[in-house]
Design a protein around this motif. Structure first.
Motif, mmCIF file in Angstrom:
data_model
loop_
_atom_site.group_PDB
_atom_site.id
_atom_site.type_symbol
_atom_site.label_atom_id
_atom_site.label_comp_id
_atom_site.label_asym_id
_atom_site.label_seq_id
_atom_site.Cartn_x
_atom_site.Cartn_y
_atom_site.Cartn_z
ATOM 1 N N ARG A 286 0.850 -1.192 0.000
ATOM 2 C CA ARG A 286 0.000 0.000 0.000
ATOM 3 C C ARG A 286 0.879 1.233 0.000
ATOM 4 N NH1 ARG A 286 -1.918 3.887 3.447
ATOM 5 N NH2 ARG A 286 -4.050 4.643 3.086
ATOM 6 N N GLN A 287 0.505 2.212 -0.814
ATOM 7 C CA GLN A 287 1.155 3.519 -0.808
ATOM 8 C C GLN A 287 0.069 4.581 -0.806
ATOM 9 O OE1 GLN A 287 4.346 4.303 -3.652
ATOM 10 N NE2 GLN A 287 3.687 6.443 -3.813
ATOM 11 N N LEU B 230 3.465 -6.212 3.322
ATOM 12 C CA LEU B 230 3.460 -7.458 4.084
ATOM 13 C C LEU B 230 3.677 -8.607 3.109
ATOM 14 C CD1 LEU B 230 0.361 -6.843 6.394
ATOM 15 C CD2 LEU B 230 2.777 -6.549 6.998
ATOM 16 N N ASN B 231 4.516 -9.570 3.504
ATOM 17 C CA ASN B 231 4.832 -10.694 2.629
ATOM 18 C C ASN B 231 4.897 -11.990 3.419
ATOM 19 O OD1 ASN B 231 7.221 -12.566 1.493
ATOM 20 N ND2 ASN B 231 6.146 -11.617 -0.223
ATOM 21 N N ALA B 232 4.330 -13.040 2.836
ATOM 22 C CA ALA B 232 4.428 -14.390 3.401
ATOM 23 C C ALA B 232 4.860 -15.336 2.285
ATOM 24 C CB ALA B 232 3.099 -14.835 3.980
ATOM 25 N N THR B 233 5.932 -16.076 2.526
ATOM 26 C CA THR B 233 6.481 -16.993 1.521
ATOM 27 C C THR B 233 6.625 -18.388 2.117
ATOM 28 O OG1 THR B 233 7.706 -15.209 0.444
ATOM 29 C CG2 THR B 233 8.402 -17.452 -0.039
ATOM 30 N N LEU C 136 8.278 -14.574 6.835
ATOM 31 C CA LEU C 136 7.310 -13.502 7.025
ATOM 32 C C LEU C 136 8.063 -12.187 7.166
ATOM 33 C CD1 LEU C 136 5.019 -15.215 9.701
ATOM 34 C CD2 LEU C 136 4.647 -15.140 7.227
ATOM 35 N N SER C 137 7.539 -11.128 6.531
ATOM 36 C CA SER C 137 8.220 -9.840 6.628
ATOM 37 C C SER C 137 7.233 -8.693 6.503
ATOM 38 C CB SER C 137 9.298 -9.708 5.540
ATOM 39 O OG SER C 137 8.716 -9.665 4.252
ATOM 40 N N GLY C 138 7.623 -7.553 7.065
ATOM 41 C CA GLY C 138 6.833 -6.334 6.965
ATOM 42 C C GLY C 138 7.749 -5.147 6.755
ATOM 43 N N ARG C 139 7.247 -4.118 6.047
ATOM 44 C CA ARG C 139 8.040 -2.924 5.769
ATOM 45 C C ARG C 139 7.211 -1.672 6.015
ATOM 46 N NH1 ARG C 139 10.861 -4.324 -0.079
ATOM 47 N NH2 ARG C 139 12.227 -6.017 0.660
ATOM 48 N N LEU C 140 7.909 -0.612 6.391
ATOM 49 C CA LEU C 140 7.282 0.695 6.542
ATOM 50 C C LEU C 140 8.252 1.743 6.032
ATOM 51 C CD1 LEU C 140 5.091 2.611 7.629
ATOM 52 C CD2 LEU C 140 6.296 2.556 9.839
ATOM 53 N N GLY C 141 7.804 2.578 5.097
ATOM 54 C CA GLY C 141 8.675 3.605 4.538
ATOM 55 C C GLY C 141 7.870 4.748 3.959
ATOM 56 N N ARG C 142 8.543 5.586 3.186
ATOM 57 C CA ARG C 142 7.867 6.683 2.520
ATOM 58 C C ARG C 142 8.469 6.906 1.149
ATOM 59 N NH1 ARG C 142 6.585 12.844 4.538
ATOM 60 N NH2 ARG C 142 4.589 13.004 3.467
ATOM 61 N N TYR D 220 12.968 2.387 3.594
ATOM 62 C CA TYR D 220 12.057 1.730 4.519
ATOM 63 C C TYR D 220 12.821 1.042 5.649
ATOM 64 C CZ TYR D 220 13.464 -2.404 1.827
ATOM 65 O OH TYR D 220 14.213 -3.391 1.208
ATOM 66 N N VAL D 221 12.092 0.745 6.701
ATOM 67 C CA VAL D 221 12.587 -0.131 7.766
ATOM 68 C C VAL D 221 11.852 -1.459 7.627
ATOM 69 C CG1 VAL D 221 13.203 1.709 9.361
ATOM 70 C CG2 VAL D 221 10.887 0.792 9.390
ATOM 71 N N SER D 222 12.498 -2.536 8.011
ATOM 72 C CA SER D 222 11.908 -3.862 7.828
ATOM 73 C C SER D 222 12.011 -4.685 9.104
ATOM 74 C CB SER D 222 12.594 -4.605 6.681
ATOM 75 O OG SER D 222 13.966 -4.818 6.968
ATOM 76 N N LEU D 223 11.071 -5.613 9.239
ATOM 77 C CA LEU D 223 11.057 -6.553 10.361
ATOM 78 C C LEU D 223 10.530 -7.872 9.827
ATOM 79 C CD1 LEU D 223 11.437 -6.858 13.481
ATOM 80 C CD2 LEU D 223 8.991 -6.349 13.680
ATOM 81 N N GLY D 224 11.196 -8.980 10.181
ATOM 82 C CA GLY D 224 10.757 -10.259 9.647
ATOM 83 C C GLY D 224 11.238 -11.441 10.456
#
Length: 298
Positions: free
Chosen positions: A82-83, A96-99, A151-157, A170-174
């Protein structure tokens, strides 16, 4: 605190501060790509190696590793991105990503030691021969099942750098989970979390075709291996990842995608446990080629 963690922390704070600034309106083609729900299928090649590390007296194979796991497996990924505006800020980017990856790979061990009888003396003569058992190192290879969840998630601009280009820090967490059935070892699992930073650079070649280059670095945490009901805490190490993707809009809503992705990470050796066993240092490299479809909801 490890230097890598401190550096990542400072860079993350800088990125969060940047998010409070202003961002230009993104290109419509890129904005459509960044507001998608996508499903992809591909093939992931994994190359995993265990090194003898410490203690150095443990035997290794001809390639210098205690054992290796190499092979390609089917891989399936579900991605939501989403942007848009969020909490009063424009062009905030989330993903958000799931592999899931599962299949058969080959386990190779170069550290199998067997005892064989060796004799000294001259065969066929009356000379007294002396025989003794001596260790002989050999290798072993066998296919086995493997299963991974990422599993991973990102937040950026997002920031527009031209009418056709956009850069999104972005910053990421997974998190990563790997279950393998190595011959003779039963079920063996590896898990770790990670936190890091990265940047997604996108360019609209045409109003329908967008290419993207993604690169990031992270620090693993909570790394551990579980084998025979024993938990082996592993050392945390940096990881790197990069990907190249293409998105083509067949229609306003439906897109087709293709991508190549690479990731590399390591674990440090564990300490000896009460069972007088330990988990050696290792490293893993994955390469994934995929194609997919996506629905642009904006």
């Amino acid at each position: 605190m490890r230097p890598t963690v401190r550096i990542l922390g400072k860079l993350a704070l800088m990125l969060i501060a940047t998010l409070a600034g202003s961002a230009a309106q993104a290109n419509d083609a890129i904005t459509a790509v960044n507001n998608e729900i996508g499903l992809s299928i591909g093939s992931q090649n994994i190359a995993y190696h265990e090194s003898n590390g410490a203690p150095s007296w443990l035997p290794t194979g001809p390639d210098g590793y205690m054992d290796s796991e190499i092979g390609s497996m089917p891989s399936y990924a579900l991605t939501y991105s989403r942007q848009g505006s969020l909490f009063g800020l424009s062009n905030v980017y989330t993903q958000l990503n799931a592999t899931v990856t599962a299949g058969q790979i080959e386990y190779t061990s170069g550290s199998i030691v067997t005892m064989t009888m060796k004799c000294s003396g001259l065969p066929g003569t009356s000379s007294t021969s002396y025989c003794s058992e001596e260790p002989v190192q050999s290798s072993f290879a066998q296919n086995h099942s493997s299963y991974e969840i990422d599993l991973s998630g990102r937040l950026g601009r997002a920031f527009e750098v031209s009418k056709k280009a956009q850069v999104t820090p972005y910053v990421s967490l997974g998190g990563h989970y790997w279950l393998r059935h190595a011959p003779g070892a039963g079920e063996d699992t590896y898990t770790n979390g990670y936190a890091g930073i990265g940047a997604l650079t996108q360019y609209a070649l045409t109003p329908r075709l967008v290419v993207g280059l993604d690169a990031g670095v992270a620090e693993t945490f909570g790394a551990a291996s579980f084998e025979s009901n024993v938990r082996y805490p592993l050392g945390s190490r940096p990881m790197i990842a990069a990907s190249l993707g293409v998105d083509y809009a067949v229609s306003k809503r439906w897109h087709v995608t293709a991508a190549y992705a690479m990731a590399h990470w390591r674990y440090g050796a564990s300490n000896f446990q009460s069972s007088h066993t330990y988990e050696p240092a290792d490293w893993t490299t994955t390469q994934t080629v995929s194609i997919g479809i996506a629905y642009s909801y904006r």
